[in-house]
Write an enzyme that holds these catalytic residues in place. Structure first.
Site, short mmCIF file in Angstrom:
data_model
loop_
_atom_site.label_atom_id
_atom_site.label_comp_id
_atom_site.label_asym_id
_atom_site.label_seq_id
_atom_site.Cartn_x
_atom_site.Cartn_y
_atom_site.Cartn_z
N ARG A 69 31.61 -16.11 -49.97
CA ARG A 69 30.41 -16.89 -49.67
C ARG A 69 29.57 -16.22 -48.59
NH1 ARG A 69 31.24 -22.89 -48.17
NH2 ARG A 69 28.97 -22.80 -48.34
N GLN A 100 21.89 -28.69 -42.26
CA GLN A 100 23.23 -28.93 -42.81
C GLN A 100 23.79 -27.65 -43.43
OE1 GLN A 100 23.36 -33.04 -44.91
NE2 GLN A 100 21.21 -32.43 -44.94
N ASN A 101 23.00 -26.58 -43.44
CA ASN A 101 23.41 -25.34 -44.08
C ASN A 101 24.27 -24.49 -43.14
OD1 ASN A 101 21.91 -26.12 -46.30
ND2 ASN A 101 20.07 -25.08 -45.57
N HIS A 118 26.89 -28.60 -39.79
CA HIS A 118 28.10 -28.34 -40.57
C HIS A 118 28.74 -27.00 -40.22
CE1 HIS A 118 26.64 -31.40 -43.83
NE2 HIS A 118 27.18 -31.97 -42.79
N CYS A 154 43.23 -13.87 -33.78
CA CYS A 154 42.45 -14.03 -32.55
C CYS A 154 42.84 -12.95 -31.54
CB CYS A 154 42.73 -15.42 -31.97
SG CYS A 154 41.97 -15.73 -30.36
N CYS A 157 44.77 -14.93 -28.38
CA CYS A 157 46.09 -15.56 -28.45
C CYS A 157 46.87 -15.18 -29.70
CB CYS A 157 45.95 -17.07 -28.36
SG CYS A 157 45.25 -17.83 -29.86
N ASN A 220 11.20 -32.41 -51.65
CA ASN A 220 12.25 -32.19 -52.64
C ASN A 220 11.62 -31.97 -54.00
OD1 ASN A 220 15.11 -32.34 -51.77
ND2 ASN A 220 14.46 -34.30 -50.88
N ALA A 238 10.53 -26.40 -51.81
CA ALA A 238 10.15 -26.27 -50.40
C ALA A 238 9.36 -25.00 -50.16
CB ALA A 238 11.41 -26.28 -49.54
#
Length: 253
Positions: A69, A100-101, A118, A154, A157, A220, A238
């Site tokens: 993704r 929200q993307n 998000h 990480c 740690c 929309n 849009a």
């Protein structure tokens, strides 16, 4: 034709909030969760991979999918809607962008200080200590292979990194949500762009703005049913509607 009352409201607004959803990124070719997965991922359901349980069961599978993704996002480019929002920020005294993307297309279009409700594909964090990597992740080596990839460790740690997004069943980041709600309650005008408005608590953002007395504009392709006082609907992509709105309001797009 955009109404004179909406154009006047935009020109006179002191604080504009732009609230964006998956429809904006879809116009750049980024699939939404409603779209079927393709290629070697087509046998999977996106919603079943985006959960804490899925990562616990098979972290390499989930990490590989999120890297796929991320590569799709890195291959995409900001579209006219992203650029129009960045342009709008130069015409109004204050603009707050809430999305929200989980991609970075708003930032690449020139928007700054974007509130990501998000999370972000580009900001993984450690499962153990919660820290983000000091350096950005490298580009995925085989972006379209759909293969399993072990999550990195990480540097602080040695814990396992997880995607920096909000999964199904998880709470939205409190600070981001508080900032979004506060901006909605303080703005004069809110543009809700490319979002269905049915996923809560994020869907409260336009409602809070309207309840506080702001003008609310829905952009929309399908439009919105049931217009109320101080509520406008711009039906269409849009990438067409936002540049047209700017051109009519400020003489440029």
């Amino acid at each position: 034709m955009i109404s004179d009352s909406l154009l006047h409201a935009l020109r006179s607004a002191r604080h504009v909030v732009v609230f964006t959803g998956a429809g904006v990124s879809a116009e750049s070719g980024i699939p939404t969760f409603r779209d079927s997965l393709t290629g070697l991922w087509e046998r999977f359901d996106a919603a079943s991979l985006a959960t804490p349980d899925a990562f616990r069961r098979d972290p390499a599978l989930v990490w590989g999918w999120y890297e796929w993704r991320r590569m799709k996002v890195l291959q995409a480019q900001p579209n006219p809607a992203h650029r129009a929002i960045a342009e709008l920020a130069r015409h109004v005294p204050r603009l707050t962008l809430v999305t929200q993307n989980v991609d970075d297309l708003h930032e690449r279009a020139g928007n700054t200080d974007v509130i990501h409700l998000h999370g972000s594909l580009h900001r993984p964090r450690c499962l153990r200590c919660g820290r983000e990597p000091d350096e950005p992740l490298a580009m995925p080596a085989e972006p379209d292979a759909g293969r399993r990839l072990e999550p990195p460790r990480c540097m602080h740690c040695a814990g396992q990194l997880r995607p920096g997004v909000v999964w199904f069943g998880e709470h939205l980041p409190g600070e981001a949500l508080d900032r979004a709600f506060a901006a909605a309650q303080a703005c004069d005008l809110l543009l809700s762009v490319g979002t269905s408005g049915v996923v809560y608590p994020a869907a409260q953002v336009p409602e809070l703005a309207w309840e506080a007395g702001a003008v609310v504009v829905h952009v929309n392709p399908q439009g919105q049913a049931g217009r109320r006082e101080r509520e406008y609907n711009l039906a269409g992509p849009a990438g067409e509607q936002l540049p047209a709105l700017l051109a009519q309001a400020f003489g440029r797009g």
